[in-house]
Structure formats: C-alpha cells, structure tokens
Write a protein that holds these residues in place. Structure first.
Motif, PDB file in Angstrom:
ATOM      1  N   ASP A 220       6.143   1.528 -10.542  1.00  0.00           N
ATOM      2  CA  ASP A 220       6.420   2.307 -11.749  1.00  0.00           C
ATOM      3  C   ASP A 220       6.533   3.800 -11.427  1.00  0.00           C
ATOM      4  N   GLY A 221       6.502   4.140 -10.116  1.00  0.00           N
ATOM      5  CA  GLY A 221       6.776   5.527  -9.727  1.00  0.00           C
ATOM      6  C   GLY A 221       5.549   6.388  -9.556  1.00  0.00           C
ATOM      7  N   ILE A 222       4.353   5.813  -9.725  1.00  0.00           N
ATOM      8  CA  ILE A 222       3.126   6.598  -9.548  1.00  0.00           C
ATOM      9  C   ILE A 222       2.012   5.672  -9.060  1.00  0.00           C
ATOM     10  N   VAL A 223       1.048   6.226  -8.307  1.00  0.00           N
ATOM     11  CA  VAL A 223      -0.048   5.405  -7.798  1.00  0.00           C
ATOM     12  C   VAL A 223      -1.258   5.542  -8.726  1.00  0.00           C
ATOM     13  N   THR A 224      -1.670   4.429  -9.295  1.00  0.00           N
ATOM     14  CA  THR A 224      -2.860   4.410 -10.153  1.00  0.00           C
ATOM     15  C   THR A 224      -3.663   3.158  -9.815  1.00  0.00           C
ATOM     16  N   ILE A 225      -4.775   2.981 -10.514  1.00  0.00           N
ATOM     17  CA  ILE A 225      -5.615   1.804 -10.305  1.00  0.00           C
ATOM     18  C   ILE A 225      -4.852   0.523 -10.652  1.00  0.00           C
ATOM     19  N   ALA A 226      -3.823   0.634 -11.515  1.00  0.00           N
ATOM     20  CA  ALA A 226      -3.010  -0.544 -11.886  1.00  0.00           C
ATOM     21  C   ALA A 226      -2.341  -1.149 -10.649  1.00  0.00           C
ATOM     22  N   ASP A 227      -2.061  -0.323  -9.638  1.00  0.00           N
ATOM     23  CA  ASP A 227      -1.438  -0.837  -8.418  1.00  0.00           C
ATOM     24  C   ASP A 227      -2.413  -1.699  -7.633  1.00  0.00           C
ATOM     25  N   SER A 228      -3.680  -1.304  -7.654  1.00  0.00           N
ATOM     26  CA  SER A 228      -4.710  -2.100  -6.996  1.00  0.00           C
ATOM     27  C   SER A 228      -4.820  -3.458  -7.684  1.00  0.00           C
ATOM     28  N   VAL A 229      -4.777  -3.432  -9.003  1.00  0.00           N
ATOM     29  CA  VAL A 229      -4.860  -4.676  -9.784  1.00  0.00           C
ATOM     30  C   VAL A 229      -3.652  -5.569  -9.472  1.00  0.00           C
ATOM     31  N   SER A 230      -2.463  -4.981  -9.369  1.00  0.00           N
ATOM     32  CA  SER A 230      -1.266  -5.774  -9.044  1.00  0.00           C
ATOM     33  C   SER A 230      -1.425  -6.489  -7.712  1.00  0.00           C
ATOM     34  N   ILE A 231      -1.993  -5.790  -6.738  1.00  0.00           N
ATOM     35  CA  ILE A 231      -2.197  -6.413  -5.413  1.00  0.00           C
ATOM     36  C   ILE A 231      -3.202  -7.563  -5.518  1.00  0.00           C
ATOM     37  N   LEU A 232      -4.289  -7.321  -6.226  1.00  0.00           N
ATOM     38  CA  LEU A 232      -5.329  -8.353  -6.346  1.00  0.00           C
ATOM     39  C   LEU A 232      -4.788  -9.581  -7.090  1.00  0.00           C
ATOM     40  N   GLN A 233      -3.965  -9.330  -8.099  1.00  0.00           N
ATOM     41  CA  GLN A 233      -3.366 -10.454  -8.843  1.00  0.00           C
ATOM     42  C   GLN A 233      -2.418 -11.235  -7.947  1.00  0.00           C
ATOM     43  N   TYR A 234      -1.640 -10.500  -7.167  1.00  0.00           N
ATOM     44  CA  TYR A 234      -0.710 -11.141  -6.236  1.00  0.00           C
ATOM     45  C   TYR A 234      -1.481 -12.000  -5.228  1.00  0.00           C
ATOM     46  N   LEU A 235      -2.589 -11.476  -4.739  1.00  0.00           N
ATOM     47  CA  LEU A 235      -3.374 -12.208  -3.747  1.00  0.00           C
ATOM     48  C   LEU A 235      -4.011 -13.454  -4.360  1.00  0.00           C
ATOM     49  N   ALA A 236      -4.381 -13.355  -5.645  1.00  0.00           N
ATOM     50  CA  ALA A 236      -5.014 -14.485  -6.318  1.00  0.00           C
ATOM     51  C   ALA A 236      -3.985 -15.559  -6.659  1.00  0.00           C
ATOM     52  N   ASN A 237      -2.769 -15.140  -7.029  1.00  0.00           N
ATOM     53  CA  ASN A 237      -1.743 -16.115  -7.397  1.00  0.00           C
ATOM     54  C   ASN A 237      -0.359 -15.502  -7.249  1.00  0.00           C
ATOM     55  N   SER A 238       0.201 -15.690  -6.064  1.00  0.00           N
ATOM     56  CA  SER A 238       1.457 -15.001  -5.748  1.00  0.00           C
ATOM     57  C   SER A 238       2.645 -15.568  -6.522  1.00  0.00           C
ATOM     58  N   SER A 239       2.557 -16.821  -7.009  1.00  0.00           N
ATOM     59  CA  SER A 239       3.702 -17.343  -7.766  1.00  0.00           C
ATOM     60  C   SER A 239       3.687 -16.811  -9.199  1.00  0.00           C
ATOM     61  N   GLU A 240       2.500 -16.609  -9.749  1.00  0.00           N
ATOM     62  CA  GLU A 240       2.445 -16.055 -11.102  1.00  0.00           C
ATOM     63  C   GLU A 240       2.592 -14.531 -11.092  1.00  0.00           C
ATOM     64  N   TYR A 241       2.084 -13.876 -10.040  1.00  0.00           N
ATOM     65  CA  TYR A 241       2.155 -12.408  -9.945  1.00  0.00           C
ATOM     66  C   TYR A 241       2.861 -11.999  -8.653  1.00  0.00           C
ATOM     67  N   PRO A 242       4.171 -12.283  -8.566  1.00  0.00           N
ATOM     68  CA  PRO A 242       4.866 -11.968  -7.307  1.00  0.00           C
ATOM     69  C   PRO A 242       5.065 -10.457  -7.134  1.00  0.00           C
ATOM     70  N   LEU A 243       5.242 -10.036  -5.903  1.00  0.00           N
ATOM     71  CA  LEU A 243       5.592  -8.636  -5.617  1.00  0.00           C
ATOM     72  C   LEU A 243       6.990  -8.623  -5.005  1.00  0.00           C
TER      73      LEU A 243
END
Ligand SMILES: [Ca+2]
Ligand SMILES: [Ca+2]
Length: 282
Positions: A220-243
């Motif tokens: 989204d063009g900026i680094v925030t805690i939401a980016d950390s959450v996106s990574i953790l979600q991807y790691l937990a379920n990459s098909s539901e939260y792909p990067l």
C-alpha cells in the motif's frame, strides 16, 4: 470458523513475536552504543496523495535504564508542516518509553542573543526529567508532519537531531542534554557519545510506483504494523492470504534472499516500535 482459527493463530504469533522482540532487544541493548535518531520512511507518491500526514518518530537505543534528564532538539525539512494545536504547539504523542519521566514538548525555536532573531529549526523539542534512570529504548515520541502536495518520486525530506549549545537572550542557554539522574561521569560520557557519534538522521523518501519498498508486504506504499500482520497471515495460510511477487520481494527484509518467514514479520514490528531505525534498502 476456519477463518476464526487463522485469526487466533495470527494473534498468537503476534504475541509471541512481541515477547521475542523484547528479549532480543534487551540482549542487544546491553552491548550497544547509545544512538538517537529519527525515522527513515520510504513512501510512494500515491500513498502521500491519499494521506499526506506522516508520523515521524524520535528513537533512542543502547540507553535502556540509563537516562533521566534530556533536552533533544529536532529539525525537519522546511517543506514539512508539523501538526499543531490551536495555540500553535506541536501535537506530540509521547510514548511510555520515557518511563515515568516528566515530559514537555515545544517547538525547536529560540531567540538568538547575537542577532536578536528567532531561530526556528522547524522541529520538536523534547524535554524530560526524572530522579531515576527510568528511560527506555525505543520510540520517545511521534509527531505528524504534512508533506507538500506536489511530491514526486526521488524527493527527500531530511529529519535531523540537532546538537545545540548556544547562548540566547538574558544569558539563557539552550543545550542538548541526554544524561542520567545524577549527571555523573557516566551520564556525561553517554551525553557526549550520543550527540557526537550517535546521531542517526532520518528522512522521508518518495519512491516510484515500480520501486520496491522494503517491508511493504501489503503493497500500500508505506510500512506499518499491517505489513507484519500480512506476513503472519501469509505464513499461517498462504492460499487464503497470498502475497504477490512484489509483496514477497518487499517482505523479505531479514536475511534477504532466504524467503519470507516470521523473522521478516518481527523486523517490521521492531521498526514500528522504533527498535530498529531503518529497514535496509534493496
Ligand atoms: Ca504497507
Ligand atoms: Ca527473510
């Protein structure tokens, strides 16, 4: 139901990583030199158009439990407009890292004795005092600055910690201070070190649409805690939260090249908390 589970797992990971962050940090702080600095922020012009107000943090490290009395002068690029209240005072969010100290903030401004003119550094002056060395490492304050409307890729807006030591009117003295409660030799040496070798100046950099932004995992063009959450979600379920491919490149900030794992999410949390001052460039 499944979704709920993922959410739970993600928050468990966040809790775990916060704990880990604390430990890593304490271990590192015992060894490290005193540092003081301002945020290094990479942001896209598109994101600035959406929201031109950017939070800037003053950060210290290597000084956990060692300081009590401070007077810190910051100076932001003149094109940045600091958010102020009705009386013209900067709107500053002070964190709990100043651990029980009495904190005051004001504009970085003083009346120069030799010229009788007001010197305005366009920054925030942070003053704290305590009878005990309760100051912690991390972010000391956050303040919003507004970027001009016409920013473009490649623009840079410096954010500086300015060592000050000069006489003003009525023989007053404005000074940079960073010492312990007793202002003993240890405190004086820390102050000397932090202002002579420990300043890490920050900046806000405008990046182009096709540039990667280290840490921007949700693109989204900026680094925030939401980016950390996106990574953790991807790691937990990459098909539901792909990067996406760009997201994967942006997200791999720790041990670049080893892929995206929990360490990358941790590093963003440390950046967000002011424990690391900048994410490495790619
Ligand atoms: Ca982001
Ligand atoms: Ca990595």
């Amino acid at each position: 139901m499944f979704h709920k589970k993922i959410k739970k797992l993600t928050s468990a990971l966040v809790t775990l990583s916060v704990l880990l962050t604390g430990q890593t940090f304490t271990a590192a702080a015992e060894e490290s030199e005193p540092l003081i600095g301002l945020s290094v922020i990479n942001i896209s012009a598109e994101q600035v158009e959406k929201n031109p107000e950017i939070p800037v943090s003053l950060i210290v490290s290597g000084v956990e439990g060692k300081y009590a009395v401070t007077e810190i002068w910051t100076s932001f690029d003149d094109r940045l407009e600091i958010e102020t209240d009705n009386s013209g005072e900067p709107v500053v969010a002070v964190t709990e890292n100043s651990g029980g100290m009495l904190v005051q903030t004001a504009p970085s401004r003083y009346l120069d004795n030799s010229t009788s003119e007001i010197v305005d550094l366009n920054g925030v002056r942070f003053i704290s005092s305590s009878s005990e060395n309760t100051g912690k490492d991390g972010t000391l304050f956050k303040v919003n600055v507004k970027l001009p409307e016409d920013v473009k890729a490649g623009d840079e807006f410096p954010l500086k910690v300015v060592p000050v030591g000069r006489e003003t009117v009525n023989n007053d003295f404005v000074d940079s201070v960073f010492t312990n409660a007793d202002n003993d030799s240890e405190g004086k040496s820390m102050q000397e070190k932090i202002f002579s070798q420990g300043i890490c100046n920050g900046c806000i950099r405008i990046v182009g649409d096709s540039d990667t932004i280290s840490g921007d995992a949700n693109c989204d063009g900026i680094v925030t805690i939401a980016d950390s959450v996106s990574i953790l979600q991807y790691l937990a379920n990459s098909s539901e939260y792909p990067l996406s491919e760009t997201a994967m490149t942006n997200a791999d900030i720790n041990n670049v090249g080893d892929g995206v794992n929990v360490e990358d999410a941790l590093l963003i949390q440390k950046y967000d908390a002011g424990i690391v001052m900048a994410l490495s460039e790619k």
